[in-house]
Design a protein around this motif. Structure first.
Motif, mmCIF file in Angstrom:
data_model
loop_
_atom_site.group_PDB
_atom_site.id
_atom_site.type_symbol
_atom_site.label_atom_id
_atom_site.label_comp_id
_atom_site.label_asym_id
_atom_site.label_seq_id
_atom_site.Cartn_x
_atom_site.Cartn_y
_atom_site.Cartn_z
ATOM 1 N N MET A 292 119.501 68.385 1.468
ATOM 2 C CA MET A 292 118.658 68.508 0.274
ATOM 3 C C MET A 292 117.647 67.362 0.243
ATOM 4 N N ASP A 293 116.377 67.703 0.110
ATOM 5 C CA ASP A 293 115.340 66.694 0.012
ATOM 6 C C ASP A 293 115.296 66.171 -1.416
ATOM 7 N N LEU A 294 115.530 64.866 -1.578
ATOM 8 C CA LEU A 294 115.549 64.278 -2.914
ATOM 9 C C LEU A 294 114.157 63.897 -3.407
ATOM 10 N N GLY A 295 113.172 63.943 -2.523
ATOM 11 C CA GLY A 295 111.797 63.679 -2.938
ATOM 12 C C GLY A 295 111.481 62.229 -3.205
ATOM 13 N N ILE A 296 112.213 61.302 -2.593
ATOM 14 C CA ILE A 296 111.922 59.886 -2.837
ATOM 15 C C ILE A 296 111.460 59.167 -1.570
ATOM 16 N N THR A 297 111.131 59.907 -0.531
ATOM 17 C CA THR A 297 110.590 59.277 0.675
ATOM 18 C C THR A 297 109.289 58.555 0.333
ATOM 19 N N GLY A 298 109.223 57.286 0.700
ATOM 20 C CA GLY A 298 108.031 56.489 0.424
ATOM 21 C C GLY A 298 107.989 55.872 -0.951
ATOM 22 N N LYS A 299 108.909 56.253 -1.834
ATOM 23 C CA LYS A 299 108.994 55.603 -3.138
ATOM 24 C C LYS A 299 109.589 54.202 -2.958
ATOM 25 N N THR A 300 109.267 53.312 -3.877
ATOM 26 C CA THR A 300 109.771 51.940 -3.801
ATOM 27 C C THR A 300 110.822 51.707 -4.874
ATOM 28 N N ALA A 301 112.002 51.254 -4.437
ATOM 29 C CA ALA A 301 113.141 51.075 -5.335
ATOM 30 C C ALA A 301 113.615 49.633 -5.340
ATOM 31 N N ILE A 302 113.701 49.039 -6.521
ATOM 32 C CA ILE A 302 114.319 47.728 -6.696
ATOM 33 C C ILE A 302 115.759 47.948 -7.137
ATOM 34 N N VAL A 303 116.695 47.321 -6.433
ATOM 35 C CA VAL A 303 118.105 47.359 -6.818
ATOM 36 C C VAL A 303 118.547 45.929 -7.053
ATOM 37 N N THR A 304 118.935 45.600 -8.275
ATOM 38 C CA THR A 304 119.371 44.235 -8.564
ATOM 39 C C THR A 304 120.855 44.077 -8.257
ATOM 40 N N GLY A 305 121.250 42.846 -7.931
ATOM 41 C CA GLY A 305 122.639 42.601 -7.559
ATOM 42 C C GLY A 305 123.026 43.403 -6.336
ATOM 43 N N ALA A 306 122.096 43.495 -5.369
ATOM 44 C CA ALA A 306 122.258 44.430 -4.257
ATOM 45 C C ALA A 306 122.762 43.798 -2.970
ATOM 46 N N ALA A 307 123.187 42.548 -3.034
ATOM 47 C CA ALA A 307 123.635 41.890 -1.806
ATOM 48 C C ALA A 307 125.006 42.367 -1.343
ATOM 49 N N SER A 308 125.809 42.888 -2.266
ATOM 50 C CA SER A 308 127.162 43.317 -1.900
ATOM 51 C C SER A 308 127.651 44.356 -2.891
ATOM 52 N N GLY A 309 128.810 44.919 -2.596
ATOM 53 C CA GLY A 309 129.476 45.822 -3.524
ATOM 54 C C GLY A 309 128.685 47.076 -3.838
ATOM 55 N N LEU B 134 119.678 54.655 -0.846
ATOM 56 C CA LEU B 134 118.280 54.962 -1.127
ATOM 57 C C LEU B 134 117.415 54.785 0.110
ATOM 58 N N ALA B 135 117.762 53.792 0.935
ATOM 59 C CA ALA B 135 117.031 53.603 2.195
ATOM 60 C C ALA B 135 117.243 54.798 3.121
ATOM 61 N N GLU B 136 118.458 55.316 3.144
ATOM 62 C CA GLU B 136 118.747 56.498 3.962
ATOM 63 C C GLU B 136 117.903 57.688 3.535
ATOM 64 N N GLU B 137 117.560 57.746 2.235
ATOM 65 C CA GLU B 137 116.752 58.849 1.716
ATOM 66 C C GLU B 137 115.261 58.612 1.900
ATOM 67 N N GLY B 138 114.897 57.494 2.543
ATOM 68 C CA GLY B 138 113.498 57.247 2.865
ATOM 69 C C GLY B 138 112.754 56.365 1.897
ATOM 70 N N ALA B 139 113.432 55.805 0.904
ATOM 71 C CA ALA B 139 112.764 54.906 -0.030
ATOM 72 C C ALA B 139 112.567 53.525 0.591
ATOM 73 N N ASN B 140 111.514 52.850 0.158
ATOM 74 C CA ASN B 140 111.364 51.430 0.460
ATOM 75 C C ASN B 140 112.272 50.682 -0.501
ATOM 76 N N VAL B 141 113.206 49.917 0.022
ATOM 77 C CA VAL B 141 114.245 49.336 -0.828
ATOM 78 C C VAL B 141 114.087 47.820 -0.930
ATOM 79 N N VAL B 142 114.188 47.327 -2.153
ATOM 80 C CA VAL B 142 114.173 45.888 -2.416
ATOM 81 C C VAL B 142 115.589 45.461 -2.767
ATOM 82 N N VAL B 143 116.166 44.629 -1.905
ATOM 83 C CA VAL B 143 117.502 44.080 -2.148
ATOM 84 C C VAL B 143 117.311 42.793 -2.942
ATOM 85 N N ALA B 144 117.493 42.882 -4.237
ATOM 86 C CA ALA B 144 117.280 41.744 -5.122
ATOM 87 C C ALA B 144 118.620 41.147 -5.523
#
Length: 248
Positions: free
Chosen positions: A1-18, A27-37
């Motif tokens: 299923m295409d989620l339609g977020i390829t090329g979208k930019t996503a910020i995820v806070t507290g993303a270093a673990s867990g 989200l990276a697997e779905e093609g988003a540009n991911v910010v590990v904050a």
């Protein structure tokens, strides 16, 4: 299923673990540009390298979500790198447990600041960019604890507050096609939970009392978030999705 977020930019806070790390990877697997904050930059960079090695487009950023200047700097860096902010996952949080009569004011303030103030500051910072795009997805990570847990008055209050915040943001921003939802995980297997001195007892109890007889994984939460930030969820807002295996 295409989620339609390829090329979208996503910020995820507290993303270093867990849970946050699981969400960032998904989200990276779905093609988003991911910010590990994360406030822990070396750990954020380590997870970003894992995502990069798997083929993802990723940026690691140090950010204290309780500091407005830090949050503003983070968003500025993200926009400079990717041109926009389309998705925000407010995941940063922590616990400082204790019965209310023994809970310090500092522990109360810290949990409320990271969970609630952090969500407020990050959401406020990204909304101008989403409003300009007339598109956006915000997902706030609550917890089954919003129903109340003994020894977690601060955490339960913060996670319940996140749900009220989510509903207010949904009402304020829907006209610009910006949705805001919450995900409320139950018992999830993370390094933080495994570090608990009674980890094995907690795990065994969860497996016995959960209708789906296992402890949850970060990937279970990540899949829920991936759906809510997708085009497939464009008519869902102000809602709370429990990822608890049926345990309430």
């Amino acid at each position: 299923m295409d989620l339609g977020i390829t090329g979208k930019t996503a910020i995820v806070t507290g993303a270093a673990s867990g849970i946050g790390a699981g969400i960032a990877s998904r989200l990276a697997e779905e093609g988003a540009n991911v910010v590990v904050a994360d406030i822990n930059l070396p750990a954020a960079e380590a997870h970003a390298e894992t995502i990069h090695a798997a083929g993802g487009v990723v940026l690691a950023v140090k950010a204290n979500v309780t500091d407005a200047d830090d949050v503003a700097d983070m968003v500025e860096r993200v926009v400079a790198a990717f041109g926009s902010v389309d998705i925000l996952v407010n995941n940063a949080g922590l616990a400082r447990d204790g019965r209310i009569t023994k809970m310090s004011e500092e522990d109360w303030d810290l949990v409320l600041d990271v969970v609630l103030k952090g969500a407020f500051l990050c959401t406020r910072a990204v909304l101008p960019h989403m409003n300009q795009l007339k598109w956006g997805r915000i997902v706030n990570i609550s917890s089954r604890a919003h129903l109340g847990n003994p020894g977690q008055a601060n955490y339960s209050a913060a996670k319940a507050g996140i749900i009220g915040f989510t509903k207010a943001m949904a009402l304020e921003n829907g006209r610009n096609l910006i949705t805001c939802n919450a995900v409320a995980p139950g018992m999830i297997d993370t390094p933080f939970v495994r570090a608990h001195p009674k980890w094995e007892l907690i795990r065994d109890n969860a497996e016995k009392t959960t209708p789906v007889p296992r402890i949850g994984a970060a990937e279970d939460v990540a899949d829920a978030v991936a759906f809510l930030v997708s085009e497939r969820a464009s008519y869902i807002t102000g809602d709370v999705l429990h990822v608890t295996g049926g345990r309430y």
